[in-house]
Design a protein around this motif. Structure first.
Motif: not given
Length: 484
Positions: A283-292
């Protein structure tokens, strides 16, 4: 051909649960004129999953076939995409194979795809209810069932001389007091989340992979827009949330108000922590990772949830620190108003416990006393800290592999060591405070510490007022008749 629903069930070494999952599909009453086909993907299996699935298909009169994967490195994502490609073809096929007339007719007849986990079971009537929700409007892309954790039966009900004793315990059919308590906490947490979604209009930011009915055009849009070879991606540890956010660009994603699905809970602290680590990290990765490269209209709600958890952490850490410092320097003053947030928390958790399906009296009592909610909250706070600290690490962990290892008993928890460490530190702190009490309570120390204590209590007061207002709002919302 008749219109049909096709169920995709990825199954990695699920010989102990696949029959029960298929039994649930055999119990369903299908919408009039609609067929059901089932595709079980035996994914890198080394057990009897395939044989048991085929036998269960015959037993429950299901139109079932089994796909087998070998060397699938994408795990659940790869298994689901294999089922998709078996109907819609593989865009990466170098030979560009054309489908037969029968395959084209079959593909056109598929009006809904049910994504299910192999350890889930739909309640009778749930599939028709999901279908009604999906077909109620043309712009609905997916409808998720309401999940409820299955409570293990009392371990005392089974004799240790039973030849199937270890098997029944291993698959979670029976459990001791701790595993039953732990299951209820997850069930109440799930109930709280489901109620929040329903009170917010039924729109969901994640179509859970345990049981969701998709419109095929929706999944095809995701493939076309993102140039994929299948709807599901392994770019995130929460592949179902990533897919949901991609769907929401054009379609609605909803939770069914009636369709229920029973799912397995994590039966121990260790397996629960590893599962939540994966969920929270994804969840945190989806919120913060602009590469996705994907965002959700629910991002604000998810960020508010993260901030609420952070607030709960700050309140508790600050209270412990201020209380310890006040007692050590003999500057602690009790105020009855401090009971306000405690009473509100007790009321809120009691209501949630009562609204949790199939609750037990002991669960309501422990919720009212705040024993269970506080323990459960601290476990989630530990996960929260671990995940956000992990964002600073350069090494990305394979959280799927870690969770699988925990579920198989290949890794162990450090809970006992952690509790012992906390007790030792607390005991040492108390000893030092008693041993140096005359110094700590001296006028010089009290005078130097007092400004920090005053500032700390003021900050804590503001945090607590905010948390109390949030609880008042939640209690007010729960007056409605929605069911978890």
């Amino acid at each position: 051909m008749k219109p049909r629903i096709v169920a995709f069930i990825p199954a990695h070494n699920e010989e102990k649960s696949i029959r029960d999952c298929l039994a649930g599909l055999g119990d369903q009453t299908l919408p009039p004129g609609v067929d059901l086909n089932v595709i079980v993907v035996a994914d890198n299996c080394s057990d009897q999953t395939e044989e048991i699935a085929l036998a269960a298909g015959e037993e429950f009169n299901l139109e079932l076939r089994v796909l087998t994967t070998k060397n699938n490195k994408q795990r659940k994502v790869g298994a689901l995409n294999a089922a998709w490609k078996s109907i819609y073809g593989d865009p990466l096929d170098l030979y560009n194979k054309k489908q037969t007339i029968y395959q084209e007719y079959y593909k056109d007849s598929v009006k809904a795809i049910l994504g299910m986990d192999a350890d889930s079971r739909l309640a009778p009537g749930a599939l028709s209810q999901l279908w009604e929700g999906l077909m109620s409007a043309r712009n609905i892309g997916g409808v998720m069932a309401k999940y409820t954790m299955r409570m293990p039966k009392k371990l005392s009900l089974i004799s240790k001389s039973d030849p199937y004793y270890e098997e029944k315990v291993a698959i979670g059919e029976y459990g001791g007091p701790i595993s039953r308590w732990w299951t209820h906490q997850q069930k109440q947490d799930m109930a709280s989340w489901l109620l929040d979604l329903q009170y917010s209009g039924g729109s969901t930011y994640v179509l859970g992979g345990q049981a969701t009915l998709f419109r095929p055009e929706t999944l095809q849009d995701v493939i076309s827009e993102n140039k994929l070879d299948g709807p599901w991606q392994d770019d995130s540890d929460v592949e179902d949330m990533l897919l949901t956010w991609q769907i929401q660009k054009k379609w609605k994603t909803l939770i069914s108000p009636t369709a229920r699905c029973y799912i397995d809970a994590m039966k121990s602290y260790h397996t629960f922590r590893q599962q939540r680590n994966k969920w929270q990290s994804g969840t945190v990765d989806l919120l913060t990772n602009s590469n996705i490269g994907v965002q959700s209209k629910h991002s604000g709600k998810i960020w508010r949830s993260q901030l609420k958890t952070f607030s709960n952490l700050i309140i508790r850490l600050l209270f412990i620190l201020l209380l310890a410092l006040s007692l050590a320097t003999d500057q602690f003053n009790w105020s009855w108003i401090w009971l306000t947030p405690v009473v509100l928390a007790s009321i809120l958790n009691t209501i949630l416990a009562l609204k949790t399906p199939m609750h037990r009296p002991i669960d309501v009592i422990l919720a009212a006393l705040l024993i269970s909610p506080e323990i459960y909250l601290w476990v989630n706070l530990i996960t929260f800290i671990n995940v956000w600290l992990g964002k600073l690490s350069a090494n990305k962990k394979d959280l799927w592999a870690i969770q699988y290892s925990a579920e198989r008993g290949q890794t162990k928890s450090k809970l006992t060591e952690g509790i012992i460490a906390v007790l030792l530190i607390t005991t040492l702190g108390i000893y030092l405070c008693i041993n140096h009490r005359s110094f700590l309570t001296s006028a010089a120390v009290q005078t130097s510490v007092e400004p920090y204590l005053l500032s700390g209590w003021v900050v804590l007061t503001y945090f607590t007022i905010f948390a109390s207002l949030v609880m008042v709002y939640q209690i007010w919302r729960l007056r409605g008749q929605h069911r978890a």
